[in-house]
Motif scaffolding. Structure first.
Motif, PDB file in Angstrom:
ATOM      1  N   SER A 127      19.042  -8.216   2.010  1.00  0.00           N
ATOM      2  CA  SER A 127      19.266  -9.611   2.396  1.00  0.00           C
ATOM      3  C   SER A 127      19.512  -9.753   3.892  1.00  0.00           C
ATOM      4  N   LYS A 128      19.914  -8.663   4.547  1.00  0.00           N
ATOM      5  CA  LYS A 128      20.211  -8.695   5.977  1.00  0.00           C
ATOM      6  C   LYS A 128      19.019  -8.283   6.838  1.00  0.00           C
ATOM      7  N   ASP A 129      18.023  -7.661   6.216  1.00  0.00           N
ATOM      8  CA  ASP A 129      16.799  -7.268   6.923  1.00  0.00           C
ATOM      9  C   ASP A 129      15.800  -8.417   6.725  1.00  0.00           C
ATOM     10  N   PHE A 130      15.899  -9.407   7.595  1.00  0.00           N
ATOM     11  CA  PHE A 130      15.172 -10.659   7.386  1.00  0.00           C
ATOM     12  C   PHE A 130      13.656 -10.483   7.326  1.00  0.00           C
ATOM     13  N   ARG A 131      13.093  -9.656   8.192  1.00  0.00           N
ATOM     14  CA  ARG A 131      11.637  -9.450   8.178  1.00  0.00           C
ATOM     15  C   ARG A 131      11.198  -8.817   6.865  1.00  0.00           C
ATOM     16  N   PHE A 132      11.916  -7.774   6.447  1.00  0.00           N
ATOM     17  CA  PHE A 132      11.587  -7.114   5.182  1.00  0.00           C
ATOM     18  C   PHE A 132      11.724  -8.099   4.022  1.00  0.00           C
ATOM     19  N   ARG A 133      12.856  -8.795   3.975  1.00  0.00           N
ATOM     20  CA  ARG A 133      13.120  -9.728   2.874  1.00  0.00           C
ATOM     21  C   ARG A 133      12.022 -10.788   2.766  1.00  0.00           C
ATOM     22  N   GLU A 134      11.667 -11.383   3.882  1.00  0.00           N
ATOM     23  CA  GLU A 134      10.647 -12.443   3.842  1.00  0.00           C
ATOM     24  C   GLU A 134       9.280 -11.881   3.472  1.00  0.00           C
ATOM     25  N   GLN A 135       8.947 -10.694   3.956  1.00  0.00           N
ATOM     26  CA  GLN A 135       7.641 -10.116   3.652  1.00  0.00           C
ATOM     27  C   GLN A 135       7.503  -9.805   2.165  1.00  0.00           C
ATOM     28  N   ILE A 136       8.504  -9.194   1.557  1.00  0.00           N
ATOM     29  CA  ILE A 136       8.396  -8.853   0.138  1.00  0.00           C
ATOM     30  C   ILE A 136       8.436 -10.120  -0.719  1.00  0.00           C
ATOM     31  N   ARG A 137       9.226 -11.096  -0.303  1.00  0.00           N
ATOM     32  CA  ARG A 137       9.262 -12.359  -1.054  1.00  0.00           C
ATOM     33  C   ARG A 137       7.921 -13.088  -0.965  1.00  0.00           C
ATOM     34  N   GLU A 138       7.329 -13.098   0.212  1.00  0.00           N
ATOM     35  CA  GLU A 138       6.033 -13.775   0.379  1.00  0.00           C
ATOM     36  C   GLU A 138       4.929 -13.091  -0.428  1.00  0.00           C
ATOM     37  N   SER A 139       4.918 -11.770  -0.451  1.00  0.00           N
ATOM     38  CA  SER A 139       3.867 -11.094  -1.222  1.00  0.00           C
ATOM     39  C   SER A 139       4.052 -11.347  -2.711  1.00  0.00           C
ATOM     40  N   ALA A 140       5.297 -11.372  -3.181  1.00  0.00           N
ATOM     41  CA  ALA A 140       5.549 -11.645  -4.600  1.00  0.00           C
ATOM     42  C   ALA A 140       5.160 -13.079  -4.954  1.00  0.00           C
ATOM     43  N   ALA A 141       5.488 -14.016  -4.083  1.00  0.00           N
ATOM     44  CA  ALA A 141       5.139 -15.424  -4.333  1.00  0.00           C
ATOM     45  C   ALA A 141       3.633 -15.648  -4.236  1.00  0.00           C
ATOM     46  N   SER A 142       2.976 -14.893  -3.388  1.00  0.00           N
ATOM     47  CA  SER A 142       1.531 -15.034  -3.223  1.00  0.00           C
ATOM     48  C   SER A 142       0.784 -14.721  -4.523  1.00  0.00           C
ATOM     49  N   SER A 143       1.308 -13.797  -5.299  1.00  0.00           N
ATOM     50  CA  SER A 143       0.644 -13.421  -6.548  1.00  0.00           C
ATOM     51  C   SER A 143       0.521 -14.618  -7.486  1.00  0.00           C
ATOM     52  N   THR A 144       1.632 -15.313  -7.723  1.00  0.00           N
ATOM     53  CA  THR A 144       1.585 -16.460  -8.637  1.00  0.00           C
ATOM     54  C   THR A 144       0.760 -17.593  -8.041  1.00  0.00           C
ATOM     55  N   LYS A 145       0.882 -17.800  -6.748  1.00  0.00           N
ATOM     56  CA  LYS A 145       0.138 -18.898  -6.104  1.00  0.00           C
ATOM     57  C   LYS A 145      -1.365 -18.691  -6.227  1.00  0.00           C
ATOM     58  N   ASN A 146      -1.820 -17.458  -6.052  1.00  0.00           N
ATOM     59  CA  ASN A 146      -3.261 -17.202  -6.140  1.00  0.00           C
ATOM     60  C   ASN A 146      -3.784 -17.324  -7.567  1.00  0.00           C
ATOM     61  N   ILE A 147      -2.996 -16.925  -8.540  1.00  0.00           N
ATOM     62  CA  ILE A 147      -3.417 -17.123  -9.934  1.00  0.00           C
ATOM     63  C   ILE A 147      -3.525 -18.610 -10.224  1.00  0.00           C
ATOM     64  N   ALA A 148      -2.547 -19.380  -9.775  1.00  0.00           N
ATOM     65  CA  ALA A 148      -2.570 -20.830  -9.982  1.00  0.00           C
ATOM     66  C   ALA A 148      -3.766 -21.458  -9.282  1.00  0.00           C
ATOM     67  N   GLU A 149      -4.016 -21.072  -8.030  1.00  0.00           N
ATOM     68  CA  GLU A 149      -5.144 -21.650  -7.301  1.00  0.00           C
ATOM     69  C   GLU A 149      -6.469 -21.284  -7.959  1.00  0.00           C
ATOM     70  N   GLY A 150      -6.601 -20.044  -8.384  1.00  0.00           N
ATOM     71  CA  GLY A 150      -7.830 -19.634  -9.055  1.00  0.00           C
ATOM     72  C   GLY A 150      -8.069 -20.422 -10.334  1.00  0.00           C
ATOM     73  N   PHE A 151      -6.992 -20.692 -11.070  1.00  0.00           N
ATOM     74  CA  PHE A 151      -7.115 -21.439 -12.317  1.00  0.00           C
ATOM     75  C   PHE A 151      -7.671 -22.838 -12.070  1.00  0.00           C
ATOM     76  N   GLY A 152      -7.368 -23.384 -10.904  1.00  0.00           N
ATOM     77  CA  GLY A 152      -7.853 -24.716 -10.559  1.00  0.00           C
ATOM     78  C   GLY A 152      -9.265 -24.738 -10.007  1.00  0.00           C
ATOM     79  N   ARG A 153      -9.902 -23.602  -9.885  1.00  0.00           N
ATOM     80  CA  ARG A 153     -11.270 -23.555  -9.364  1.00  0.00           C
ATOM     81  C   ARG A 153     -12.277 -23.911 -10.447  1.00  0.00           C
TER      82      ARG A 153
END
Length: 131
Positions: free
Chosen positions: A33-59
């Protein structure tokens, strides 16, 4: 997929969402939680997975959908690698990330099966559209 009318109904999305929530919990407190760059990078990659599945479903086409699920798999692989990196950095213990790593592997496997299904559908879809 038959009987699926919302992306939230897809097993691939559900597992990726569970992984995302696990990553958020892992990075909420402690050294990560104190390593801001690491925290944001891992959170963004995890969130990207669901977002891309959702976007693909709408294609419109199964082929486009498959392409976005492939991107989702890449994001999940990045998340999986970041979990290992978090252990290497001392942010997590191997036991603490074991469940998240298992979810990442399950997400990759499930999404890969979904891609195979979509690519089969894309082939049939293209054949029906050809004159």
């Amino acid at each position: 997929m038959p009987g699926v009318s919302r992306y939230e109904d897809l097993d691939a999305w559900q597992i990726a969402d569970e992984l995302k929530r696990e990553v958020y919990a892992l990075t909420e407190t402690g050294p990560a939680s104190k390593d801001f760059r690491f925290r944001e990078q891992i959170r963004e990659s995890a969130a990207s997975s669901t977002k891309n599945i959702a976007e693909g479903f709408g294609r419109f086409s199964p082929g486009d959908n498959a392409r976005f699920v492939e991107i989702s798999v890449s994001s999940t692989m990045e998340t999986k690698d970041s979990l290992k990196d978090g252990v290497d950095r001392g942010h997590f213990t191997p036991a603490r990330v074991a469940h998240a790593q298992e979810l990442a592997e399950r997400s990759i496997q499930c999404s890969t099966k979904y891609i195979v299904y979509l690519k089969r559908r894309a082939k049939t879809w293209r054949q029906r559209r050809s004159p």
